[in-house]
Design an enzyme around this catalytic site. Structure first.
Site, PDB file in Angstrom:
ATOM      1  N   GLU A  82      -6.251  -9.620  11.303  1.00  0.00           N
ATOM      2  CA  GLU A  82      -6.690  -8.508  10.463  1.00  0.00           C
ATOM      3  C   GLU A  82      -8.085  -8.073  10.899  1.00  0.00           C
ATOM      4  OE1 GLU A  82      -5.719  -6.382   7.952  1.00  0.00           O
ATOM      5  OE2 GLU A  82      -7.811  -5.705   8.006  1.00  0.00           O
ATOM      6  N   GLN A  83      -8.255  -6.762  11.064  1.00  0.00           N
ATOM      7  CA  GLN A  83      -9.552  -6.262  11.545  1.00  0.00           C
ATOM      8  C   GLN A  83     -10.672  -6.436  10.527  1.00  0.00           C
ATOM      9  OE1 GLN A  83      -9.197  -2.060  12.342  1.00  0.00           O
ATOM     10  NE2 GLN A  83      -8.798  -1.536  10.213  1.00  0.00           N
ATOM     11  N   TYR A 117      -0.221   4.677 -14.941  1.00  0.00           N
ATOM     12  CA  TYR A 117       0.560   3.523 -15.392  1.00  0.00           C
ATOM     13  C   TYR A 117      -0.348   2.324 -15.584  1.00  0.00           C
ATOM     14  CZ  TYR A 117       0.757   2.693 -10.263  1.00  0.00           C
ATOM     15  OH  TYR A 117       0.462   2.526  -8.925  1.00  0.00           O
ATOM     16  N   ARG A 119      -3.221  -3.609  -6.754  1.00  0.00           N
ATOM     17  CA  ARG A 119      -2.921  -3.999  -5.372  1.00  0.00           C
ATOM     18  C   ARG A 119      -3.610  -5.292  -4.977  1.00  0.00           C
ATOM     19  NH1 ARG A 119      -1.366   0.139  -1.577  1.00  0.00           N
ATOM     20  NH2 ARG A 119      -0.551   1.819  -2.826  1.00  0.00           N
ATOM     21  N   ASP A 137       3.676   1.236   7.209  1.00  0.00           N
ATOM     22  CA  ASP A 137       3.084   2.543   7.506  1.00  0.00           C
ATOM     23  C   ASP A 137       2.881   2.763   8.999  1.00  0.00           C
ATOM     24  OD1 ASP A 137       2.985   3.205   4.851  1.00  0.00           O
ATOM     25  OD2 ASP A 137       0.803   3.440   4.738  1.00  0.00           O
TER      26      ASP A 137
HETATM   27  P1  FAD Z   1      -1.668  -1.024   5.298  1.00  0.00           P
HETATM   28  O1  FAD Z   1      -1.723  -1.343   3.860  1.00  0.00           O
HETATM   29  O2  FAD Z   1      -2.373   0.204   5.772  1.00  0.00           O
HETATM   30  O3  FAD Z   1      -2.235  -2.296   6.078  1.00  0.00           O
HETATM   31  C1  FAD Z   1      -2.589  -2.223   7.442  1.00  0.00           C
HETATM   32  C2  FAD Z   1      -3.579  -3.339   7.732  1.00  0.00           C
HETATM   33  O4  FAD Z   1      -3.804  -3.382   9.138  1.00  0.00           O
HETATM   34  C3  FAD Z   1      -4.948  -3.094   7.096  1.00  0.00           C
HETATM   35  O5  FAD Z   1      -5.364  -4.270   6.435  1.00  0.00           O
HETATM   36  C4  FAD Z   1      -5.841  -2.740   8.272  1.00  0.00           C
HETATM   37  O6  FAD Z   1      -7.197  -3.129   8.079  1.00  0.00           O
HETATM   38  C5  FAD Z   1      -5.189  -3.531   9.393  1.00  0.00           C
HETATM   39  N1  FAD Z   1      -5.435  -3.012  10.746  1.00  0.00           N
HETATM   40  C6  FAD Z   1      -5.443  -1.719  11.150  1.00  0.00           C
HETATM   41  N2  FAD Z   1      -5.691  -1.626  12.467  1.00  0.00           N
HETATM   42  C7  FAD Z   1      -5.840  -2.903  12.915  1.00  0.00           C
HETATM   43  C8  FAD Z   1      -6.104  -3.460  14.206  1.00  0.00           C
HETATM   44  N3  FAD Z   1      -6.264  -2.684  15.300  1.00  0.00           N
HETATM   45  N4  FAD Z   1      -6.188  -4.820  14.310  1.00  0.00           N
HETATM   46  C9  FAD Z   1      -6.031  -5.631  13.220  1.00  0.00           C
HETATM   47  N5  FAD Z   1      -5.786  -5.139  11.986  1.00  0.00           N
HETATM   48  C10 FAD Z   1      -5.673  -3.799  11.837  1.00  0.00           C
HETATM   49  N6  FAD Z   1       3.779   2.513  -2.115  1.00  0.00           N
HETATM   50  C11 FAD Z   1       4.590   1.909  -3.018  1.00  0.00           C
HETATM   51  O7  FAD Z   1       5.519   1.196  -2.619  1.00  0.00           O
HETATM   52  N7  FAD Z   1       4.396   2.065  -4.365  1.00  0.00           N
HETATM   53  C12 FAD Z   1       3.394   2.865  -4.858  1.00  0.00           C
HETATM   54  O8  FAD Z   1       3.224   2.986  -6.076  1.00  0.00           O
HETATM   55  C13 FAD Z   1       2.548   3.535  -3.929  1.00  0.00           C
HETATM   56  N8  FAD Z   1       1.558   4.361  -4.364  1.00  0.00           N
HETATM   57  C14 FAD Z   1       0.749   5.007  -3.457  1.00  0.00           C
HETATM   58  C15 FAD Z   1      -0.218   5.905  -3.909  1.00  0.00           C
HETATM   59  C16 FAD Z   1      -1.033   6.579  -3.010  1.00  0.00           C
HETATM   60  C17 FAD Z   1      -2.031   7.584  -3.502  1.00  0.00           C
HETATM   61  C18 FAD Z   1      -0.896   6.317  -1.608  1.00  0.00           C
HETATM   62  C19 FAD Z   1      -1.795   7.006  -0.611  1.00  0.00           C
HETATM   63  C20 FAD Z   1       0.080   5.430  -1.146  1.00  0.00           C
HETATM   64  C21 FAD Z   1       0.922   4.781  -2.061  1.00  0.00           C
HETATM   65  N9  FAD Z   1       1.928   3.906  -1.628  1.00  0.00           N
HETATM   66  C22 FAD Z   1       2.764   3.306  -2.529  1.00  0.00           C
HETATM   67  C23 FAD Z   1       2.134   3.639  -0.184  1.00  0.00           C
HETATM   68  C24 FAD Z   1       1.537   2.306   0.214  1.00  0.00           C
HETATM   69  O9  FAD Z   1       0.184   2.242  -0.172  1.00  0.00           O
HETATM   70  C25 FAD Z   1       1.621   2.080   1.722  1.00  0.00           C
HETATM   71  O10 FAD Z   1       2.868   2.486   2.216  1.00  0.00           O
HETATM   72  C26 FAD Z   1       1.444   0.579   2.034  1.00  0.00           C
HETATM   73  O11 FAD Z   1       0.199   0.126   1.573  1.00  0.00           O
HETATM   74  C27 FAD Z   1       1.560   0.328   3.539  1.00  0.00           C
HETATM   75  O12 FAD Z   1       1.356  -1.052   3.788  1.00  0.00           O
HETATM   76  P2  FAD Z   1       1.181  -1.570   5.294  1.00  0.00           P
HETATM   77  O13 FAD Z   1       1.011  -3.049   5.168  1.00  0.00           O
HETATM   78  O14 FAD Z   1       2.244  -1.028   6.145  1.00  0.00           O
HETATM   79  O15 FAD Z   1      -0.168  -0.891   5.805  1.00  0.00           O
END
Ligand code: FAD
Length: 408
Positions: free
Chosen positions: A34-35, A217, A108, A295
């Site tokens: 993790e960065q 909520y 979260r 994502d």
């Molecule tokens: P992220 O949470 O973005 O995690 C990526 C991680 O990778 C981060 O910790 C980052 O620091 C790390 N990283 C990045 N680059 C590097 C690198 N080069 N080297 C090492 N580490 C790195 N989803 C739901 O299911 N329910 C909801 O109610 C919901 N509400 C939302 C409301 C809003 C306003 C928004 C914007 C989004 C919402 N989402 C919701 C979507 C959800 O937040 C995301 O889809 C989810 O957090 C994605 O998780 P992830 O682990 O894929 O990515």
């Protein structure tokens, strides 16, 4: 006893951590890079529908999650100016009866902390902070990861769970072309004690209006109320995609809205602004021993609240696919991508479609709104929009390998 197969995960968001836990429970040797220099999540809420809680409970997190989640009884639609209220769907016992698992709402940071704790309980040294991945090379024999610090690490497979600006995606598929969707989000959490009783009820509320909507909520067992205000804005001027805003600016965006919405805005303290960026679904995720998750491969507008749910499902299906052929990661990753691609692409497209529904001009006047809401949120249409999301069971999708063990 760890298996020999080493899986490196870039990114300790909800997706990366879920994948890590699911893999550790199957005996893989997992390292998460993790960065950030400290673990955490944005100070905001997350809705966990049955398709997500089903996975998290199977990973053994049921008790820890229920201890800090809120379990609302229903979701409601409210009209932006009159405050008129319609039932969207029942949650609580109804979700459990219908989908076999509850619909929960959490802070979260609480969900993140539960995942970190369970990972460390299995393998204390699995999580590496301040480890920013800058690139990787793969060969027949494995993957070599490179970090900003100059360090390297070896693995048999790499999972890019590094979010919307994914470095792994860029390395696999080149630069992408994110488009500003025309919507930005206001986000914040409000202490429930600062609000009148009717705004603290255990329900989720979707306020809908022309050009904007608001989701509220309860989280943390009702201690906090989560606020998300989505507003159409012609352009996003700042380079940064996430920044702090002010209550004054947020209030101006909801000028003329129902007093309940304005009461919530007043209590936001220091709200954050997020630009909502869109990307067309990728046609491919994996190459050889590297793949993407969450994502990093299917960023979405949050209008079905499924972004993190997809990341959680990805983590479970990925772990099951690797479990099915641990000595051939490339085949496992192809299988994972094949199983997940159609569903996640459909969710991304359906989420975008909800913009028109939530922000429809027909909502402007009270009379037009009544007819529009009764048509768009009729029970059969709501079922058609949500059942396929909540019914999905990442634990029983046929991965062509072993059955999934249910955690105690
Ligand atoms: P992220 O949470 O973005 O995690 C990526 C991680 O990778 C981060 O910790 C980052 O620091 C790390 N990283 C990045 N680059 C590097 C690198 N080069 N080297 C090492 N580490 C790195 N989803 C739901 O299911 N329910 C909801 O109610 C919901 N509400 C939302 C409301 C809003 C306003 C928004 C914007 C989004 C919402 N989402 C919701 C979507 C959800 O937040 C995301 O889809 C989810 O957090 C994605 O998780 P992830 O682990 O894929 O990515």
């Amino acid at each position: 006893m760890y298996r020999k197969t080493r899986i490196a995960i870039a990114g300790a968001g909800i997706g990366g951590l879920t994948a890590a836990l699911a893999l550790l429970q199957r005996g893989f040797q997992v390292e998460v890079f993790e960065q950030a220099s400290a673990f955490g999540e944005v100070g905001a809420g997350i809705q966990l529908s049955a398709n997500g809680t089903r996975c998290l409970f199977a990973l053994g997190l049921r008790q820890d999650i229920l201890r800090c989640a809120s379990q609302p009884s229903a979701k409601e639609i409210r009209h932006w100016s009159t405050g008129d209220t319609w039932r969207l769907f029942d949650l609580g016992a109804e979700s459990v009866e219908r989908y076999g698992s509850p619909y929960l709402m959490m802070h979260r940071a609480d969900l993140h902390a539960v995942l970190v704790r369970h990972i460390r309980a299995i393998r204390p040294e699995a999580l590496h902070l301040g480890a920013r991945l800058t690139g990787f090379e793969q060969s027949e024999a494995g993957v070599e990861l490179r970090f900003e610090s100059g360090h390297t690490a070896q693995a048999d497979a790499l999972v890019g769970a590094d979010g919307v600006h994914s470095r792994v995606r860029q390395a696999l598929h080149g630069d992408d072309d994110p488009q500003y969707t025309g919507c930005m989000a206001w986000r914040g959490v409000i202490p429930a004690t600062a609000l009148p009783a009717h705004l603290r009820r255990p329900v989720g509320t979707n306020w809908v209006g022309p050009g904007a909507h608001v989701i509220t909520y309860p989280v943390r067992q009702g201690e906090l109320i989560n606020f998300v205000g989505i507003v159409e804005r012609a352009a996003w001027q700042k380079e940064s995609w996430t920044e702090q805003g002010t209550v004054d600016e947020c209030r101006a965006d909801f000028n003329g809205w129902h007093p309940d919405v304005l009461t919530l805005v007043e209590q936001l303290g220091r709200p954050f602004k997020w630009a909502l960026m869109g990307r067309a679904p990728l046609s491919r995720w994996s190459r050889g021993r590297a793949t993407l998750l969450g994502d990093a491969c299917h960023p979405t507008l949050p209008f079905l609240a499924q972004g993190a749910m997809m990341a959680i499902e990805d983590g479970v299906v990925l772990a099951r696919c690797l479990d099915g052929c641990p000595d051939d990661p490339a085949t496992a990753l192809q299988r994972y991508e094949r199983l997940r691609h159609a569903r996640t692409s459909a969710i991304v497209l359906k989420s975008a479609e909800n913009t028109k529904r939530f922000h429809n001009p027909a909502l402007a006047s009270a009379d037009g709104a009544q007819a529009y809401i009764e048509k768009e949120w009729a029970a059969d249409k709501v079922r058609a929009r949500y059942d396929w999301l909540f019914e999905y069971d990442a634990l029983s999708v046929d991965v062509g390998g072993h059955a999934v063990p249910e955690a105690a």
